[in-house]
Design an enzyme around this catalytic site. Sequence first.
Site, PDB file in Angstrom:
ATOM      1  N   ASP A 210       0.761  -1.159  -0.025  1.00  0.00           N
ATOM      2  CA  ASP A 210       0.195  -0.117   0.097  1.00  0.00           C
ATOM      3  C   ASP A 210       0.908   1.154  -0.209  1.00  0.00           C
ATOM      4  OD1 ASP A 210      -2.278  -1.392  -0.120  1.00  0.00           O
ATOM      5  OD2 ASP A 210      -2.800  -1.250   1.886  1.00  0.00           O
TER       6      ASP A 210
ATOM      7  N   ASP B  35      -4.922   2.500  12.335  1.00  0.00           N
ATOM      8  CA  ASP B  35      -3.843   3.309  12.199  1.00  0.00           C
ATOM      9  C   ASP B  35      -3.854   4.777  11.702  1.00  0.00           C
ATOM     10  OD1 ASP B  35      -2.151   1.272  13.264  1.00  0.00           O
ATOM     11  OD2 ASP B  35      -2.040   0.044  11.524  1.00  0.00           O
TER      12      ASP B  35
ATOM     13  N   SER C 190      -1.729  -9.395   6.008  1.00  0.00           N
ATOM     14  CA  SER C 190      -1.543  -8.005   6.447  1.00  0.00           C
ATOM     15  C   SER C 190      -0.643  -8.194   7.705  1.00  0.00           C
ATOM     16  CB  SER C 190      -2.682  -7.123   6.533  1.00  0.00           C
ATOM     17  OG  SER C 190      -2.155  -5.877   6.977  1.00  0.00           O
TER      18      SER C 190
ATOM     19  N   ARG D 177       2.753   3.970  16.226  1.00  0.00           N
ATOM     20  CA  ARG D 177       2.112   4.983  15.208  1.00  0.00           C
ATOM     21  C   ARG D 177       2.481   6.428  15.522  1.00  0.00           C
ATOM     22  NH1 ARG D 177       2.559   1.098  13.018  1.00  0.00           N
ATOM     23  NH2 ARG D 177       1.150  -0.007  11.449  1.00  0.00           N
TER      24      ARG D 177
HETATM   25  N1  ARG Z   1      -5.369  -4.212  15.358  1.00  0.00           N
HETATM   26  C1  ARG Z   1      -3.843  -3.750  15.782  1.00  0.00           C
HETATM   27  C2  ARG Z   1      -4.063  -2.286  16.303  1.00  0.00           C
HETATM   28  O1  ARG Z   1      -5.116  -1.605  15.886  1.00  0.00           O
HETATM   29  C3  ARG Z   1      -2.982  -4.171  14.796  1.00  0.00           C
HETATM   30  C4  ARG Z   1      -3.164  -3.140  13.534  1.00  0.00           C
HETATM   31  C5  ARG Z   1      -1.939  -3.811  12.568  1.00  0.00           C
HETATM   32  N2  ARG Z   1      -1.785  -2.657  11.402  1.00  0.00           N
HETATM   33  C6  ARG Z   1      -1.608  -2.960  10.322  1.00  0.00           C
HETATM   34  N3  ARG Z   1      -1.500  -2.069   9.363  1.00  0.00           N
HETATM   35  N4  ARG Z   1      -1.503  -4.166   9.760  1.00  0.00           N
HETATM   36  O2  ARG Z   1      -3.309  -1.952  17.069  1.00  0.00           O
END
Ligand code: ARG
Length: 395
Positions: A13, A121, A171, A92
């Site tokens: 992405d 995210d 992912s 993040r």
């Molecule tokens: N569900 C988890 C969170 O919100 C993991 C997110 C993982 N992010 C990703 N872009 N694959 O913190």
Amino acid sequence: MNRAVLAYSGGLDTSVTIRWLVEQGYDVVAVAVDVGQQEDFHAIRERGELAGAAEVRVVPAVDRFAGEFLARAVKANALYEGKYPLVSSLARPLIADEVVKVAREVGADAVAHGCTGKGNDQVRFEVSFGVLAPDLQVLAPIRDAGIPREKALGLAAEWGIPIAQVATAYSIDENLWGRTAEFGPLEDPWVAPPEDAFARTAATSDRPSEPTEIAVGFERGVPVMLDGDLTALPDLVRAVDALGGRYGFGRVDMIENRRVGIKSRELYEVPGALALIAAHRALEDLTLEREVAHAKPAIEQRWAELVYDGLWFSPLRTALDAFVDSTQEHVSGEVRLQFSPGECTVVGRRSDASLYDVGLATYGPEDAFDHRHAEGFIRLWGMPLKVWSARQGRR
Ligand code: ARG
């Protein structure tokens, strides 16, 4: 020319995002922040350049991640919904901050990310950008131009971006604190996680049968020692994570509630995070005064929720950290952890600041507890219920 600084992971992405922005006339600086992910940054740099970035920067941030984010997470025993140690949620805000720093340096007018519209995210990035750099425009083409995965794959092929190695069935997000997987076969919550979804934890058949023990030393709530040796936090986390992983400890399969309202099935590999939080809790059991011990979990839960929700840069997070820090003054000492197949168990703890008093606890001859005081105490403790019971006519 417009200049945009992108939070770049090197994945499908964000690679497509680079070229997309270039097509829109942007000069793109891609920033890959090293938070301890097992990645080939050389390959990431190359991919970013092939995608059309004017510059790809790799920012080393493992020490900062450990010192400013993981240390606080341990002190707060931070687990979202009681299970998830906030792997991506903690990274993040740091990534956003590093992106903004570069944006200032290169005089960018925009910052960008490659998140979809369904996840947490995007929330974390944009809330952080809004606090740190409200004047910068935020670009999110994967979400706003509507580029689903299939289309992204097509665009990458069309534009000659080599993503074969990175476009997996899942992912994935990864850093020093753990690894996350979603998507693909995991989307059916009834389906058991396929073994190929795991990378940091050994399968049942590959785990050592003999247990191993380690001792983790803490100073004011932060892990600082491993088996008696002073160890920098990133190294300590890596070592405990690797050991736990060899024993297949630290797999979490959960249905979680995202901030955007969607329930999702997520798979986490977090042996180091869970082991260190378990050890820290064990030391708190020994050193926190009773009322503090009972009040802190509510604060911990709020802390985890707030960080999960993208509110790292907020006055409430600072205030909760002040509370947590004040509880950690005497959380220093050592904890023994035993790893066995699929498990991590606390088997001992000690501290110079221990509130455990053998004289009070023992049933042996050294008993220093005055048993006569118990009777009067219970008489007063139970008095209101006696009065109540009499009123009910139960006597
Ligand atoms: N569900 C988890 C969170 O919100 C993991 C997110 C993982 N992010 C990703 N872009 N694959 O913190």
